[in-house]
Design a protein around this motif. Structure first.
Motif, short mmCIF file in Angstrom:
data_model
loop_
_atom_site.label_atom_id
_atom_site.label_comp_id
_atom_site.label_asym_id
_atom_site.label_seq_id
_atom_site.Cartn_x
_atom_site.Cartn_y
_atom_site.Cartn_z
N ILE A 56 0.86 -1.19 0.00
CA ILE A 56 0.00 0.00 0.00
C ILE A 56 0.90 1.24 0.00
N VAL A 57 0.58 2.21 -0.86
CA VAL A 57 1.53 3.29 -1.14
C VAL A 57 1.26 4.62 -0.46
N GLY A 58 0.11 4.76 0.21
CA GLY A 58 -0.26 6.09 0.69
C GLY A 58 0.56 6.61 1.87
N GLY A 59 1.21 5.71 2.61
CA GLY A 59 1.98 6.16 3.76
C GLY A 59 3.33 6.73 3.35
N PHE A 60 4.05 7.24 4.30
CA PHE A 60 5.38 7.80 4.01
C PHE A 60 6.31 6.70 3.51
N VAL A 61 6.16 5.50 4.09
CA VAL A 61 6.90 4.32 3.66
C VAL A 61 5.86 3.23 3.36
N PRO A 62 5.96 2.49 2.21
CA PRO A 62 4.94 1.48 1.88
C PRO A 62 4.86 0.36 2.93
N PHE A 63 3.64 -0.21 3.07
CA PHE A 63 3.45 -1.34 3.99
C PHE A 63 2.50 -2.33 3.31
N PRO A 64 2.52 -3.63 3.72
CA PRO A 64 1.78 -4.63 2.93
C PRO A 64 0.27 -4.58 3.12
N CYS A 65 -0.44 -4.89 2.03
CA CYS A 65 -1.90 -5.02 2.02
C CYS A 65 -2.27 -6.39 2.56
N THR A 66 -3.10 -6.43 3.61
CA THR A 66 -3.49 -7.71 4.22
C THR A 66 -4.98 -8.02 4.06
N ASP A 67 -5.76 -7.05 3.58
CA ASP A 67 -7.21 -7.27 3.48
C ASP A 67 -7.79 -6.21 2.53
N ILE A 68 -9.03 -6.47 2.08
CA ILE A 68 -9.71 -5.52 1.19
C ILE A 68 -11.03 -5.10 1.83
N HIS A 69 -11.16 -3.82 2.12
CA HIS A 69 -12.39 -3.30 2.74
C HIS A 69 -13.46 -3.07 1.68
N ASP A 70 -13.09 -2.42 0.58
CA ASP A 70 -14.02 -2.22 -0.52
C ASP A 70 -13.23 -2.23 -1.83
N GLU A 71 -13.92 -2.62 -2.89
CA GLU A 71 -13.24 -2.83 -4.19
C GLU A 71 -12.80 -1.50 -4.81
N LEU A 72 -11.73 -1.57 -5.57
CA LEU A 72 -11.27 -0.42 -6.35
C LEU A 72 -11.81 -0.54 -7.78
N HIS A 73 -12.15 0.59 -8.36
CA HIS A 73 -12.73 0.58 -9.71
C HIS A 73 -12.09 1.61 -10.63
N ALA A 74 -12.15 1.31 -11.93
CA ALA A 74 -12.01 2.34 -12.96
C ALA A 74 -13.45 2.64 -13.38
N ARG A 75 -13.89 3.87 -13.15
CA ARG A 75 -15.27 4.25 -13.46
C ARG A 75 -15.25 5.04 -14.77
N CYS A 76 -16.08 4.64 -15.70
CA CYS A 76 -15.95 5.14 -17.08
C CYS A 76 -17.27 5.72 -17.59
N LEU A 77 -17.18 6.91 -18.18
CA LEU A 77 -18.33 7.54 -18.82
C LEU A 77 -17.92 7.90 -20.24
N VAL A 78 -18.71 7.46 -21.22
CA VAL A 78 -18.44 7.81 -22.62
C VAL A 78 -19.61 8.63 -23.14
N LEU A 79 -19.28 9.75 -23.80
CA LEU A 79 -20.29 10.61 -24.43
C LEU A 79 -20.04 10.59 -25.93
N ASP A 80 -21.12 10.70 -26.70
CA ASP A 80 -21.02 10.65 -28.16
C ASP A 80 -22.02 11.66 -28.72
N ASP A 81 -21.51 12.66 -29.49
CA ASP A 81 -22.44 13.67 -30.04
C ASP A 81 -22.88 13.33 -31.46
N GLY A 82 -22.57 12.11 -31.90
CA GLY A 82 -22.93 11.70 -33.26
C GLY A 82 -21.74 11.80 -34.20
N LYS A 83 -20.76 12.64 -33.85
CA LYS A 83 -19.54 12.78 -34.66
C LYS A 83 -18.31 12.41 -33.84
N THR A 84 -18.33 12.78 -32.59
CA THR A 84 -17.15 12.68 -31.74
C THR A 84 -17.51 12.01 -30.43
N LYS A 85 -16.57 11.18 -29.97
CA LYS A 85 -16.75 10.59 -28.64
C LYS A 85 -15.68 11.13 -27.70
#
Ligand SMILES: [Zn+2]
Length: 493
Positions: A56-85
């Motif tokens: 885990i990288v957020g601390g001043f010095v990294p420390f190991p991940c031992t559990d997952i509290h909630d999932e991490l996501h890439a959240r994606c929104l795509v817009l399309d005006d008919g010509k360009t996305k």
């Protein structure tokens, strides 16, 4: 401007008969041919939770991940005006190396035709994630080979964008903004003479980052906050919400259990906002995104009073639920439009890395020579001695990415840094668009971006190794963003 239209799909009867046997999701895609001038939107999430065991990288010095509290996501929104996305992606990560973003954009362009300039990928800055900055700890480079986790994240981002495109459907769009000042505090403070401790370099700073809460030595914050949550909401015409892309200038909240992975308040906000939508569980599900605005000097700590200690996750849940509630209320005031011209520009700026003066390098080498043991290696002085020496060997060019996304009368400007609130406020004021806001930690990671005024004041965010770029970098970035905004604003709506 390059068009990303696919050739029109010819629908024939045997194909329709075949599709009628497929699950609802596949049939759904048939109805979504782009129509010129009509806005479409689609949104999806892609899971990027790492395996247990990484650092885990957020601390001043990294420390190991031992559990997952909630999932991490890439959240994606795509817009399309008919010509360009355009594709907007927010990842639950501390930051992403430029090379990760370059690879994700290459995969997206290959699979969908959306050019790299039209894809905005940013990190939230959750501190309870594993490293997607790659070899940063070993050097300051614009290009680098990807780690296994970075490769995985790049592919998952591309998958998320493809999944969002598969749910494109007619949409209306609206801009909103709501002031939520109670969760944001400037964390850089002027203190009484002689009470700011010296920097690791033995220099006297005029301001202190994260001073002791409630201390009698506190004078005033050294900069403003930006209390606005800016958002763009998209819904099916007159109906169900598709997605809300939001940005708030809050560094992160924190307060996780030791060793646990969490998306911090950003992920909890997205879930809270989803719970507030009617029909959010129907396919395709509602997707919220919370990007980081400009929060390099802003956090969730009220320094005027002593800090109270709370159970893990309590404060981030409180912030998440409160911001989600206020955004949801503000959605009611949105003016919906069925059309929005989409466009984008991207530049790589000729900004220099922070120059390491010979005497600073000599100091760093001297510190390194004197370090005796493991405890000494993890000391603040030794960590900065290493950073300074690596900064002195940085790659020649930074390739600092700047991007401007135009969505109708909304402009989103990006910064690849932990950007100060006043920079975001300046962009909002000076942009020629009706509605403007910034997203930081976008398309790469280049440390803190203080304004020239803050370099004079000193403090953590200005130290070489925390700050990577030359002191004029924020000014050059602003010129680039405003230049691209003026160019796009001059084109017909
Ligand atoms: Zn930070």
């Amino acid at each position: 401007m390059r068009s990303e239209n696919m050739p029109p799909m010819k629908i024939n009867l045997p194909l329709l008969l075949l599709l009628s046997w497929l699950p609802a999701a596949a049939v759904f895609a048939v109805d979504t041919k782009p129509v010129a001038g009509r806005l479409q939107a689609g949104a999806a999430t892609s899971n990027i939770t790492p395996e247990i065991g990484g650092d885990i990288v957020g601390g001043f010095v990294p420390f190991p991940c031992t559990d997952i509290h909630d999932e991490l996501h890439a959240r994606c929104l795509v817009l399309d005006d008919g010509k360009t996305k355009v594709a907007l992606v927010v990842c639950d990560l501390l930051g992403m190396h430029r090379s990760l973003c370059v690879e994700a954009k290459r995969l997206i362009q290959d699979a969908t035709g959306i050019p790299a300039s039209h894809v905005l990928i940013s990190a939230t800055h959750t501190h309870s994630a594993v490293n997607a900055l790659g070899e940063r700890v070993r050097g300051y480079h614009s290009d680098q080979p990807l780690t296994g986790y970075q490769t995985f994240v790049a592919r998952r981002i591309s998958d998320g964008v493809r999944r969002a495109i598969a749910t494109l459907r007619p949409a209306e769009i609206g801009f909103g903004s709501v002031e939520v000042p109670e969760h944001v505090f400037n964390r850089r403070w002027f203190m009484r003479d002689g009470t700011v401790p010296p920097s690791p370099f033995g220099k006297m700073d005029r301001v202190k980052m994260n001073p002791p809460g409630g201390s009698a030595d506190l004078m005033e914050p050294a900069g403003p906050t930006d209390p606005a949550v800016s958002f763009l909401a998209v819904r099916e015409p007159g109906g169900r919400m598709i997605s809300i892309f939001s940005a708030y200038s809050l560094h992160y909240v924190g307060g996780v259990s030791q060793g646990q992975i969490s998306a911090d308040y950003y992920g909890l906000y997205c879930e809270a906002l989803k719970r507030l939508q009617a029909g959010a569980e129907q396919f395709p599900p509602f997707v919220a995104l919370m990007a980081n605005g400009t929060s390099g000097d802003i956090n969730n700590i009220n320094f005027r009073t002593p800090r109270k200690s709370l159970p893990p996750y309590e404060q981030m849940r409180y912030v998440a639920n409160d911001v989600a509630k206020k955004v949801q209320e503000a959605v009611a005031a949105v003016e919906w439009k069925a059309e929005a011209t989409l466009d984008a520009r991207a530049q790589e700026l000729p900004i220099q890395w922070r120059k390491v003066e010979p005497e600073l390098l000599a100091w760093a080498k001297d510190v390194e020579a004197k370090v005796q043991d493991a405890a000494g290696k993890n000391s603040m002085t030794a960590v900065y001695s290493g950073r300074v020496q690596r900064l002195a060997q940085a790659s020649p060019e930074t390739k600092t990415p700047a991007q401007l996304i135009r969505i109708g009368d909304i402009a989103i400007g990006t910064s690849p840094c932990e950007t100060f609130a006043e920079t975001g406020l300046e962009f909002k004021t000076r942009s020629p668009f009706k509605h403007s806001f910034m997203v930081e930690l976008a398309n790469g990671y280049y440390g803190y971006l203080p304004t020239p005024r803050h370099f004079e004041l000193g403090g953590y965010e200005t130290w070489p190794g925390t700050n990577y770029l030359e002191p004029q970098a924020s000014v050059k970035l602003m010129e680039s963003l405003l230049g691209m905004a003026r160019e796009l604003a001059a084109q017909k709506p």
